[in-house]
Design an enzyme around this catalytic site. Structure first.
Site, mmCIF file in Angstrom:
data_model
loop_
_atom_site.group_PDB
_atom_site.id
_atom_site.type_symbol
_atom_site.label_atom_id
_atom_site.label_comp_id
_atom_site.label_asym_id
_atom_site.label_seq_id
_atom_site.Cartn_x
_atom_site.Cartn_y
_atom_site.Cartn_z
ATOM 1 N N VAL A 215 -2.131 -35.184 51.669
ATOM 2 C CA VAL A 215 -1.040 -34.268 51.424
ATOM 3 C C VAL A 215 0.212 -34.973 52.599
ATOM 4 O O VAL A 215 -0.051 -34.933 53.545
ATOM 5 C CB VAL A 215 -1.322 -32.923 51.457
ATOM 6 C CG1 VAL A 215 -0.055 -32.495 51.153
ATOM 7 C CG2 VAL A 215 -2.359 -32.232 50.534
ATOM 8 N N HIS A 216 1.306 -35.219 51.824
ATOM 9 C CA HIS A 216 2.454 -35.681 52.569
ATOM 10 C C HIS A 216 3.543 -35.736 52.038
ATOM 11 O O HIS A 216 4.760 -35.670 52.775
ATOM 12 C CB HIS A 216 2.220 -37.240 53.392
ATOM 13 C CG HIS A 216 2.470 -38.259 52.361
ATOM 14 N ND1 HIS A 216 1.710 -38.868 51.619
ATOM 15 C CD2 HIS A 216 3.874 -38.845 52.278
ATOM 16 C CE1 HIS A 216 2.257 -39.899 50.851
ATOM 17 N NE2 HIS A 216 3.485 -39.768 51.283
ATOM 18 N N ARG A 217 3.738 -35.539 50.481
ATOM 19 C CA ARG A 217 5.173 -35.570 49.980
ATOM 20 C C ARG A 217 6.063 -34.460 50.351
ATOM 21 O O ARG A 217 5.776 -33.313 50.453
ATOM 22 C CB ARG A 217 4.918 -35.372 48.534
ATOM 23 C CG ARG A 217 4.341 -36.500 47.784
ATOM 24 C CD ARG A 217 5.374 -37.604 47.526
ATOM 25 N NE ARG A 217 4.418 -38.769 47.465
ATOM 26 C CZ ARG A 217 5.005 -40.093 47.873
ATOM 27 N NH1 ARG A 217 6.373 -40.130 47.766
ATOM 28 N NH2 ARG A 217 4.149 -41.110 47.522
ATOM 29 N N ARG A 252 3.176 -35.665 59.268
ATOM 30 C CA ARG A 252 4.305 -34.577 58.712
ATOM 31 C C ARG A 252 3.504 -33.508 58.502
ATOM 32 O O ARG A 252 3.950 -32.109 58.643
ATOM 33 C CB ARG A 252 4.911 -35.434 57.321
ATOM 34 C CG ARG A 252 5.515 -34.465 56.781
ATOM 35 C CD ARG A 252 6.361 -35.251 55.685
ATOM 36 N NE ARG A 252 7.489 -34.411 55.050
ATOM 37 C CZ ARG A 252 8.637 -35.124 54.697
ATOM 38 N NH1 ARG A 252 8.790 -36.373 54.778
ATOM 39 N NH2 ARG A 252 9.674 -34.409 54.477
ATOM 40 N N ASP A 299 -1.327 -36.318 46.970
ATOM 41 C CA ASP A 299 0.001 -36.526 46.298
ATOM 42 C C ASP A 299 0.609 -38.049 46.674
ATOM 43 O O ASP A 299 1.727 -38.132 46.609
ATOM 44 C CB ASP A 299 1.112 -35.495 46.856
ATOM 45 C CG ASP A 299 0.934 -35.476 48.340
ATOM 46 O OD1 ASP A 299 0.441 -36.462 49.238
ATOM 47 O OD2 ASP A 299 1.768 -34.336 48.866
#
Ligand code: UD1
Ligand code: UDP
Length: 379
Positions: A215-217, A252, A299
């Site tokens: 997950v990083h979007r 992030r 994502d």
């Protein structure tokens, strides 16, 4: 000899650069000279240097050390640095990958200096202009001279935006050459799979069977509701199915988890032995994790494709994907950050003994060679 300045900066671009640099070294060293500029967008060892070492990418000739910042600050610093390098190096072309701020900065700097732009991974569209990547890729495509699209859908998007598939030389950014060429990421997955199986030890510390998650979007990390939903879904599913979830977490997301999750959810994730949150891993480790996972939830643009390369079903934590073929052939489901949709998709893939199809739509593993050959012919 054609001199190319390649601009990279984010993790997936460094990985993609491995394929092209390898093709140049092995087959086109007498025709193409590559100068590598790292913007420094990603800088932690496990987001940058590890890939140079492991994938045998030549050391970058320049590192702008731009680091993190708002879109404006980060992109502006990159443009300034890239412009100076282009003026000094006087390349025949600038080559950029994908859709990050490093891509956009390279495209802006080169186009104003009238240096032809080669865009690898052209034409992809999510049709969601709230994504910074969508803006970056549209702007870059529309000032590029050679556009290499990894998919038919990407190629068709370019035609729909007015690019002429019958353009004749000489090519320029007013008369661009577009082509469907396969995917350099597929080249890499094929090339490094055996080495990953041989060298990676990451599976030794993973509880099996497991589901791999990344997950990083921005749309998931910067929206606290979305982030809570995603981690609530992971928590629910791990307990309901008694299966491990492995998350090599982008910095992030790692920074935001303790701040954005409710204290109860954060604590339950920390206490849940079925959830293994680990540091970002190297590419060989990632291939090992992907090819042995039961299911992939992500994502990431790159990871959803690699799920396909390794014939794994994928739940995409987004509302749209620019890799529409994955969804169309049934091997991936778009679930957004919606708990019910994630759980339904999980139940479908995890519990059913369904036979998925993975037709070969990403080329033959030699997209990088094709790109080099085309640059030599068309530039
Ligand atoms: C960027 C790209 C995204 C791509 C992703 C690949 C843009 C607009 N976004 O997103 O398209 O999918 O890279 O991973 O270009 N950070 C670190 N260490 C690092 C790098 C980042 O701690 O080495 C943290 C910083 O807190 C930083 C945050 O991650 O502010 C976001 O980094 P940034 O490069 O701005 O965007 P990504 O989310 O990585
Ligand atoms: N990747 C990696 N280690 C990780 C997570 C991802 O090597 O811990 C690789 C992954 O295999 C793929 C690429 O990074 O090749 C995807 O990058 P990312 O998800 O950061 O960005 P995106 O593809 O969404 O732009």
């Amino acid at each position: 000899m054609i001199k190319i300045v390649t601009v990279i900066g984010a993790r997936p671009q460094i990985i993609k650069a491995a394929a092209l640099s390898r093709a140049i070294k092995n087959s086109f060293a007498d025709k193409i000279a590559e100068v590598i500029v790292h913007t420094g967008q990603h800088y932690d060892n496990n987001m940058s240097q590890v890939f140079f070492d492991e994938l045998r990418i030549p050391a970058s000739n320049y590192n702008l050390q731009v680091g993190s910042g708002s879109h404006g600050i980060q992109t502006a610093k990159m443009i300034e640095g890239i412009e100076q390098i282009l003026v000094a190096e006087k390349p025949h072309a600038l080559l950029v990958y994908g859709d990050t701020n490093s891509t956009l900065a390279g495209a802006i700097a080169a186009s104003k200096l009238h240096i032809p732009i080669v865009h690898v991974e052209a034409g992809l569209r999510s049709f969601n202009k709230k994504m910074p990547e969508e803006i970056n890729r549209i702007l870059c495509d529309h000032c590029a001279t050679l556009l290499f699209s990894p998919t038919v859908a990407g190629y068709n998007n370019l035609i729909n935006e007015g690019f002429n598939k019958n353009a004749l030389p000489p090519y320029s950014n007013d008369n661009a050459f577009i082509v469907h060429c396969g995917d350099v990421m597929y080249d890499n997955s094929l090339f490094f799979e055996a080495e990953a199986n041989r060298k990676s030890t990451v599976l030794n510390k993973i509880n099996k069977p497991y589901v791999l998650v990344t997950v990083h979007r921005a749309e998931n990390t910067d929206d606290a509701d979305a982030l809570n939903n995603l981690f609530q879904a992971i928590q629910n599913l791990s307990l309901a199915y008694q299966v491990s979830f492995v998350l090599p977490l982008h910095p992030r997301t790692a920074h935001l988890l303790p701040k954005s999750l409710t204290p109860e959810l954060y604590q339950s994730i920390v206490d849940n032995k079925l959830i293994q949150i680990i540091e970002p891993v190297s590419f060989l480790d990632m291939i090992a994790l992907e090819s042995n996972a039961k299911l992939i939830v992500t994502d990431s643009g790159g990871v959803q494709k690699e799920a396909y390369f390794f014939k794994k079903p994928c739940i995409i934590l987004r509302q749209q994907t620019e890799w529409t073929e994955l969804v169309a052939c049934g091997s991936a489901i778009l679930a957004g950050a919606n708990i019910a949709r994630i759980e339904d998709a999980f139940a479908y893939y995890y519990s059913n003994d369904i036979s998925l199809q993975f037709p070969p739509i990403f080329g033959d593993g030699h997209a990088a060679e094709f790109i080099c050959k085309t640059i030599i012919e068309k530039l």
